[in-house]
Structure formats: structure tokens, C-alpha cells
Design a protein around this motif. Sequence first.
Motif, mmCIF file in Angstrom:
data_model
loop_
_atom_site.group_PDB
_atom_site.id
_atom_site.type_symbol
_atom_site.label_atom_id
_atom_site.label_comp_id
_atom_site.label_asym_id
_atom_site.label_seq_id
_atom_site.Cartn_x
_atom_site.Cartn_y
_atom_site.Cartn_z
ATOM 1 N N ASP A 147 0.812 -1.221 0.000
ATOM 2 C CA ASP A 147 0.000 0.000 0.000
ATOM 3 C C ASP A 147 0.842 1.266 0.000
ATOM 4 O O ASP A 147 0.301 2.370 -0.168
ATOM 5 N N ALA A 148 2.142 1.138 0.203
ATOM 6 C CA ALA A 148 2.994 2.321 0.330
ATOM 7 C C ALA A 148 2.990 3.159 -0.942
ATOM 8 O O ALA A 148 2.875 4.396 -0.887
ATOM 9 N N ALA A 149 3.100 2.503 -2.107
ATOM 10 C CA ALA A 149 3.125 3.242 -3.369
ATOM 11 C C ALA A 149 1.807 3.972 -3.609
ATOM 12 O O ALA A 149 1.785 5.125 -4.054
ATOM 13 N N LEU A 150 0.685 3.304 -3.288
ATOM 14 C CA LEU A 150 -0.622 3.925 -3.468
ATOM 15 C C LEU A 150 -0.778 5.122 -2.537
ATOM 16 O O LEU A 150 -1.310 6.171 -2.939
ATOM 17 N N HIS A 151 -0.314 4.975 -1.300
ATOM 18 C CA HIS A 151 -0.348 6.094 -0.352
ATOM 19 C C HIS A 151 0.406 7.293 -0.910
ATOM 20 O O HIS A 151 -0.099 8.426 -0.893
ATOM 21 N N LYS B 179 1.191 7.997 -4.044
ATOM 22 C CA LYS B 179 0.515 8.558 -5.210
ATOM 23 C C LYS B 179 -0.669 9.422 -4.786
ATOM 24 O O LYS B 179 -0.941 10.463 -5.392
ATOM 25 N N ASN B 180 -1.366 8.999 -3.743
ATOM 26 C CA ASN B 180 -2.484 9.802 -3.239
ATOM 27 C C ASN B 180 -2.004 11.103 -2.609
ATOM 28 O O ASN B 180 -2.666 12.143 -2.718
ATOM 29 N N VAL B 181 -0.856 11.046 -1.932
ATOM 30 C CA VAL B 181 -0.278 12.286 -1.386
ATOM 31 C C VAL B 181 0.085 13.237 -2.525
ATOM 32 O O VAL B 181 -0.201 14.445 -2.457
ATOM 33 N N ILE B 182 0.708 12.709 -3.567
ATOM 34 C CA ILE B 182 1.064 13.547 -4.718
ATOM 35 C C ILE B 182 -0.177 14.207 -5.311
ATOM 36 O O ILE B 182 -0.162 15.391 -5.672
ATOM 37 N N GLU B 183 -1.285 13.461 -5.382
ATOM 38 C CA GLU B 183 -2.507 14.003 -5.973
ATOM 39 C C GLU B 183 -3.056 15.183 -5.174
ATOM 40 O O GLU B 183 -3.573 16.142 -5.756
ATOM 41 N N VAL B 184 -2.955 15.125 -3.856
ATOM 42 C CA VAL B 184 -3.515 16.231 -3.058
ATOM 43 C C VAL B 184 -2.545 17.393 -2.927
ATOM 44 O O VAL B 184 -2.961 18.512 -2.597
ATOM 45 N N PHE C 160 9.684 6.720 -2.973
ATOM 46 C CA PHE C 160 9.147 8.057 -3.216
ATOM 47 C C PHE C 160 9.360 8.463 -4.677
ATOM 48 O O PHE C 160 8.454 9.031 -5.304
ATOM 49 N N LYS C 161 10.524 8.194 -5.209
ATOM 50 C CA LYS C 161 10.790 8.561 -6.599
ATOM 51 C C LYS C 161 9.970 7.707 -7.555
ATOM 52 O O LYS C 161 9.462 8.208 -8.571
ATOM 53 N N VAL D 115 13.906 13.912 -3.574
ATOM 54 C CA VAL D 115 13.834 13.394 -2.203
ATOM 55 C C VAL D 115 15.102 13.851 -1.498
ATOM 56 O O VAL D 115 16.218 13.507 -1.910
ATOM 57 N N ILE D 116 14.925 14.644 -0.438
ATOM 58 C CA ILE D 116 16.058 15.314 0.205
ATOM 59 C C ILE D 116 16.117 14.931 1.681
ATOM 60 O O ILE D 116 15.205 15.246 2.455
#
Length: 280
Positions: A161-165, A167-172, A219-220, A227-228
Motif C-alpha cells: 500500500d505504500a506506493a498507493l499512499h 501517489k495519493n499524497v502527490i494528488e492532493v 518516493f521517486k 527526495v532530500i
Amino acid sequence: MSSRVLENDGRTIDEIREHYEIEKALADRLRHASAEERATLYSEVYDELFQRVKHHPLVSGKEQDGRARRVASTIPFLRKFLKPDSTFLEIGPGDCALTFGVAKLVEQAYAVDVSEEIMTIAGCPENCELVISDGSDIPIKRNSVDVAYSKDLFEHLHPEDAALHLKNVIEVLSPGGVYICRTPNALSGPHDVSQFFDDNEPTGLHLKEYTTTELARVFKEAGFTKVIPYVWLKGRLIKLPLWPVVAAESVASCLPRPLCKVVTSRLPLKRVLGRVIAIK
């Protein structure tokens, strides 16, 4: 032995063991659940944990003083990213003390969690909204968040579920928005309640603990442009190149496990590992 109080926890060995056995059984349910089952299971598991483990620090209030200090030290850090017209999102906010504090500094704040038990909180500011998630979705307006923040959240996600999480963060996130993620580093773990009983891998609700190297990769892959790693030291935000952190983790991982855990849990690495700023 049963009356002994564990350092930094305030509970007895018997209470810790009860917590461990309940949490391990609940974690096994999540680990072996399908993606469809996990869509509702996160909420069920955490609600059940907080209902059954009344001495859990998040339920009993034993963590309140320590959390107040952490909130007080985190808000100056977050100010580096916030403006009066910002929208702030905390994912996995616990008692929401940090979100409520940040709400005073921004136009809009959101707190997203999976547990209604832990989100039943009085005193929510008018410009703050409490939102229940299924564990990976972020049910708020797309492209609206300037700063997203999570601490001790990412390790609770099922690895699938990490990748989906993300991607959802990126969307918001709005264009150029940032996701600040703090998570316990795998090299010094486990960090959940199983640390008192298991030596190498977490068996409680830390479904996967990550190295900074692994964080940067996922993350990438999810679509973040940068990513820093960072250090927050005496009121100063210090952004670091990724490669020295990756190199340090690579060297540390070659050490015998007990030595690796000691090295990565001590300063200066403790201030760096598991802390990243990801830019949309």
C-alpha cells in the motif's frame, strides 16, 4: 518482574506483553490480508487495538507530556515551509495536537487518520478538518495541499500500500508542494512494541520499517521529483545530498546487527536517517 516499569514507557512488563500479543495478532491480520480486505481492515485493526489496550500511551495519556514537548519543537521546523495562506495536512496525527497547533499558522489544516477511536478529539479549530481514511486514500481536494507531514506513519502501511499512499499524497499536493516524512529507520529497529521481544524484524503494527535508501526509491518511483534528507539542528534546517546518507547506510548495514543498531541509533546518524523532504 511484573511490577518493573519499562524505561520511557511507564508501563509494567505484563502490560507491555499484553500490548505486544494483541498488536502482533492484529498485525498478522493486516500482513496476510488482500488489498480489498485492507481497504476496511486498517480502521478495524486500530480501533480494536485502542479499545483493547487501554494502557496504550495514545489512549492512556501517558505520552501527553512528551508529545507536548515534541509538538513545541516541531512547529518551529514546520514554519520553514508554511505561509499564512498555506494548506497543511498531517497524516496519522494521533491526538491531533500538532495539527491543531499548526492550524493557528495557516489558512486550512487537515488531519487524516484510520481510527475513529483516536480521532474523537475535542477542541478542533474552525479551520481544521478531521478526516477518516481507509489507510492509503487521502479523501480531500486534489492539488490543494502545500505541506503534508507524517511522523511514525509510513512504517504502519502494508508494503503493497505504500506506493498507493504516496501517489495519493502527490494528488492532493499542489504543484511544488512538499511531503515531509519521518519514519523509524530499519537499521536501528525494530521500533514498535515488538522491540522488547524480537531482535531483528518488527512483528507488531510496523508492517515494514525502511532505510532512507528505500524511502528515496519508493518516493521517486511514486512520482516525487526530488527526495532530500535533512537535519533539524538548533533551529536550523540543513538539507543534505542523498548519496552520503545512502553510503552511510550501506556501510552500517555491513556491520554485525547489534553494532549496526548501536551506530544508527546514536548521533549524528540518528538525526538524519528516516527523515526526508519529498517535492512534487
